[in-house]
Motif scaffolding. Sequence first.
Motif, short mmCIF file in Angstrom:
data_model
loop_
_atom_site.label_atom_id
_atom_site.label_comp_id
_atom_site.label_asym_id
_atom_site.label_seq_id
_atom_site.Cartn_x
_atom_site.Cartn_y
_atom_site.Cartn_z
N ILE A 159 0.83 -1.20 0.00
CA ILE A 159 0.00 0.00 0.00
C ILE A 159 0.86 1.25 0.00
O ILE A 159 0.56 2.23 -0.71
N TYR B 278 -11.96 -2.82 -8.30
CA TYR B 278 -13.11 -1.95 -8.05
C TYR B 278 -14.09 -2.08 -9.22
O TYR B 278 -13.75 -2.50 -10.32
N ARG C 153 -2.13 5.80 -6.06
CA ARG C 153 -3.32 5.01 -5.80
C ARG C 153 -3.59 4.98 -4.29
O ARG C 153 -2.74 4.54 -3.51
N SER D 55 -5.30 3.09 -1.82
CA SER D 55 -5.96 1.82 -1.53
C SER D 55 -6.01 1.62 -0.02
O SER D 55 -5.31 2.28 0.75
N GLN E 96 2.10 1.88 -3.49
CA GLN E 96 1.05 2.38 -4.36
C GLN E 96 0.65 3.80 -4.00
O GLN E 96 0.28 4.59 -4.88
N GLN F 14 -7.68 -5.52 -1.19
CA GLN F 14 -8.46 -5.01 -2.30
C GLN F 14 -8.04 -5.72 -3.59
O GLN F 14 -6.86 -5.74 -3.93
N LEU G 14 -1.46 -4.77 -6.44
CA LEU G 14 -2.41 -3.68 -6.66
C LEU G 14 -2.20 -2.99 -8.00
O LEU G 14 -2.57 -1.82 -8.18
N LYS H 51 -15.43 -0.55 -4.03
CA LYS H 51 -14.14 -1.22 -3.83
C LYS H 51 -14.38 -2.69 -3.50
O LYS H 51 -15.18 -3.01 -2.62
#
Length: 472
Positions: A231, A384, A239, A241, A234, A381, A290, A373
Motif C-alpha cells: 500500500i 473496483y 493510488r 488503496s 502504491q 483489495q 495492486l 471497492k
Amino acid sequence: GIDGTEIPLLLLLEVLPTIPCLLAAMSAAVGLKSHVSDYDEWCEQMAAQLTSANQHLAETLVTSLSSNETHPLLFQNVGEPQTGSDILRLRKRSKYISKSCAECKLKKRKCSEVRPCAMCVMAGTGHKCLSDAQNFVSLSTSIQDTREAYFQDVYTQEASLRSLKDTCTMSGVNITLVRPLWELGFDVSLLFKAFKILPLDLKVAVDELVDLIRQGLAKTSICNPEYQAIISQQHGLGRLSRYERIEDVKYSKRLLEEAENDDDLCFNEIASNERWGHGRWMSIEFDSKLNCKRIRIGDEVSGLLGCHHTEILTRFICHDLVKSMSEYELLVAWTSSILCSFDPQSTFYIKVLRKGSVGQDQQMVYVKCIFHKNFNLAGKQIGYTIVFEEVSPEAYQFNKNRFLPPSMRQQEPDADRDKGIVRESIVFMRKSRMTGEDRLSHLAGFIKGWVKDIRMYHPLFADQALPRFEMV
C-alpha cells in the motif's frame, strides 16, 4: 578599435594621456575655421591633423603591447578559470540525455530518460514518443474479448507509472490528482493543463487532503506488514488503496491462501450482471501488487454511451473515453471521490457525448458513477467496480454545486457546451476574480474544513482502540 577589434579596458587607461592631444588638435582645427575663407582648405587641414593624432595614438598602443612591463591583468584570459572551484563551476551544466525523442528534438525542449517522456505526456503526444523508443511502455491493454481486455505486464505498468510520476514532479501536480482519472480513460494532457495552474491555496489544500488520507489508510494495514508495504508503494504512485479490517474474526493461514488463490473466482462473481442486477457496470481487477490486471464492462454500457463495446475499450486504452467535461468539473468529480476514501464506496458524476444513429446529432448524457471497492476474504483489495446510472441534467448540476454557497450556484447546465467548457477552464476562472476565482477559493476552504473535521472526529485519528486482525 577602428578595425572592429576589442581593446582591453586597462590598455585604454594607459593611453588616456594621449587623448588631450587629439582633443587639442580638434579644438585648434575648429578655431582655424573662422580664419579660413575656403571651406575645402579647412577640411584638408582638419584631416591632416586628425591623421597625425591617430598615428600618434597607434604608435603608443604598439609600444604598450610590445613592452615587457604590462599590467598583470591586461592579458589575463577571462575565459580560463584560475582556481579549482572556478573549474568545477564552469564545467557544471544542466543534466541532459544523449537520446531525446523525436518530438522533443523537433520542438527543442528538454527530454527525460523514461518513455514516454514527461514533456510528451503533458503535451498529449505520448504515442509519438513511444514510437521512437525500442523498449516502450504504456498503460495500455490487449483486447481479448468484445467486453474484456487485459492490461500489460507489471514491469510495463510500473515503468509507465514512473513516467507519470516524473511528469507530475516536473509540472508540480500531485500524482494522486492525475492517476485515478487517468486510469478511468481521461485525457492526461487535459489533466496536467488543468491541475498545474491551480491556485496556491487550493494546491496546499489538496496536498494536505492526500497526506491525511494516506496516513489514515496506512493505519488500517498495521496488522498486515506485508500488505502495508504494498500500500505504501502504491500511495507513492498515486493510488489510495485500503485494507478492509474485519472485526472479531480469526482466519487461518490456509484460509487466507485459499482466498488469495480464488481472486479470479471472486472477480468473475463480481463482474457479472447477476451481481449488480443490470449490465451498466465496469470492473477492473488488481493483481497481488495492486496493479491493474483486467477490465470487463457490462453488456448495457454500449447502449449508455452509444458505441460498441470494442470501441469503448479502445477509447479507454487511448484515454479518450471522456472529453466533454470542463476542467472545473474534473476537479469536482475528483474531490467527490477522494472525500470518500475511508468508505467502501464513493459517488461522482460525469457527462459524456452519446453517439446518435445515422443522421442524428450527438447527445449529452449525464451519468452518476458509484465506485465500489472490491475485497477478498483476506481483506485485500482485488479491484473496483463502477456502476453507471443515467441521471437528469438537474441532478448533475446539483452535485456540481455541492461545494459552493447558494450565491455561486448555477441552476442549469450551460446550453452551449463549448462556451461552458471555456468558462470553467482553470485559466479563465482565475482571471474572472468575481466568480471563477471565488469558486476555487471556496473549494479550497471546503477541503481544509473537511481535513480539520476528519482529524478531530474520525476514529482513525481519534484516541480509540482499533480492532485487531489476528492470525492463528
